[in-house]
Design an enzyme around this catalytic site. Structure first.
Site, short mmCIF file in Angstrom:
data_model
loop_
_atom_site.label_atom_id
_atom_site.label_comp_id
_atom_site.label_asym_id
_atom_site.label_seq_id
_atom_site.Cartn_x
_atom_site.Cartn_y
_atom_site.Cartn_z
N ALA A 29 43.48 39.71 48.88
CA ALA A 29 42.21 39.08 48.53
C ALA A 29 41.38 40.04 47.68
CB ALA A 29 41.45 38.69 49.78
N ASN A 30 40.15 39.66 47.36
CA ASN A 30 39.22 40.56 46.66
C ASN A 30 37.82 40.32 47.20
OD1 ASN A 30 37.76 38.57 44.89
ND2 ASN A 30 39.85 38.20 44.17
N ARG A 31 36.85 41.08 46.71
CA ARG A 31 35.51 41.10 47.31
C ARG A 31 34.57 40.03 46.78
NH1 ARG A 31 35.12 45.41 50.46
NH2 ARG A 31 36.44 47.21 49.97
N SER A 32 35.04 39.07 45.99
CA SER A 32 34.15 38.02 45.50
C SER A 32 33.57 37.22 46.67
CB SER A 32 34.93 37.08 44.57
OG SER A 32 34.15 35.94 44.28
N ALA A 95 37.04 34.67 40.96
CA ALA A 95 37.77 35.93 40.84
C ALA A 95 39.21 35.65 41.30
CB ALA A 95 37.12 37.01 41.69
#
Ligand code: C5P
Length: 219
Positions: A29-32, A95
């Site tokens: 995942a990512n921090r969006s 994102a």
């Protein structure tokens, strides 16, 4: 009563991260947070647009008047975007994960007793924005986002050309923008660059929605 500036328009928005499964319990995942994209969807609806919001996994309330389609992976998002077309404009704020695991395991990967470490083999995800810009369903106004930490305008200009969109909204994510309440953006078009002051994400969203309404009224 005066009609709203985006009445009769359909606008597609993508927002949030994507989750790419490793196995049934783990993902990349990512921090969006999805906050800026959700705020844009809400602002467009306030100006009278019919809004389709394709959202990755986020913990946010659906803005009033917005139709939300929840997805997990980049490939799900690509399919949902395609299904939501045609649209007068698209604002691609998500994102999207650049890579996914080539073969997600169908059962939980167990720790080997002998300390062997599993390797993840990654493969590239589809670029939803670049694909849309080349498609015969390309919206008349196509807007991409660019989260950058360095050389923001140079990277945004390159992205505008590479992705074939009309505007790139560049944001400086070197601070605590991801998950935060404020944003500083630069609007990069073939005409030049507009630098906006740092301000709350919902104010950025309304200004973007008004700019979209002005641009669509000229098309
Ligand atoms: O290349 P980069 O990921 O920085 O480009 C960001 C822009 O492209 C954003 O508008 C994002 O929503 C979009 N994008 C996409 N599909 C991808 C990667 C990025 O639509 N796989």
């Amino acid at each position: 009563p005066k009609t709203l500036p985006l009445a009769g328009r359909h606008i597609l928005v993508t927002a949030g991260p994507t989750h790419e499964p490793i196995d049934p319990v783990r993902y990349i995942a990512n921090r969006s947070s999805g906050k800026q994209g959700f705020a844009i969807a809400g602002a467009l609806a306030m100006l009278g647009a019919r809004v389709s919001l394709v959202a990755g996994p986020v913990d946010l309330v659906t803005p009033v008047g917005v139709e939300r389609i929840d997805v997990q992976t980049a490939r799900d998002m690509a399919a949902a975007v395609d299904a939501a077309l045609p649209a007068d404009a698209a604002v691609m704020v998500a994102a999207v994960a650049d890579w996914r695991t080539e073969n997600a395991a169908t059962s939980k990967i167990k720790k080997a007793g002998d300390g062997t470490i599993p390797s993840l083999v990654l493969t590239e995800n589809p670029d939803i924005l670049a694909t849309l810009s080349k498609s015969d369903k390309r919206p008349a106004l196509l807007i991409g986002f660019a989260a950058e930490t360095d050389d923001i305008v140079a990277h945004a200009r390159a992205k505008l050309a590479r992705k074939g969109c009309d505007w790139i909204i560049a944001n400086d994510v070197s601070g605590d923008v991801m998950g935060g309440e404020r944003n500083r953006v630069q609007i990069v078009t073939t005409d030049g660059v507009e630098n906006w002051d740092e301000q709350p994400k919902d104010v950025v969203a309304m200004k973007i929605a008004e700019r979209i309404a002005a641009a669509l009224s000229l098309l």
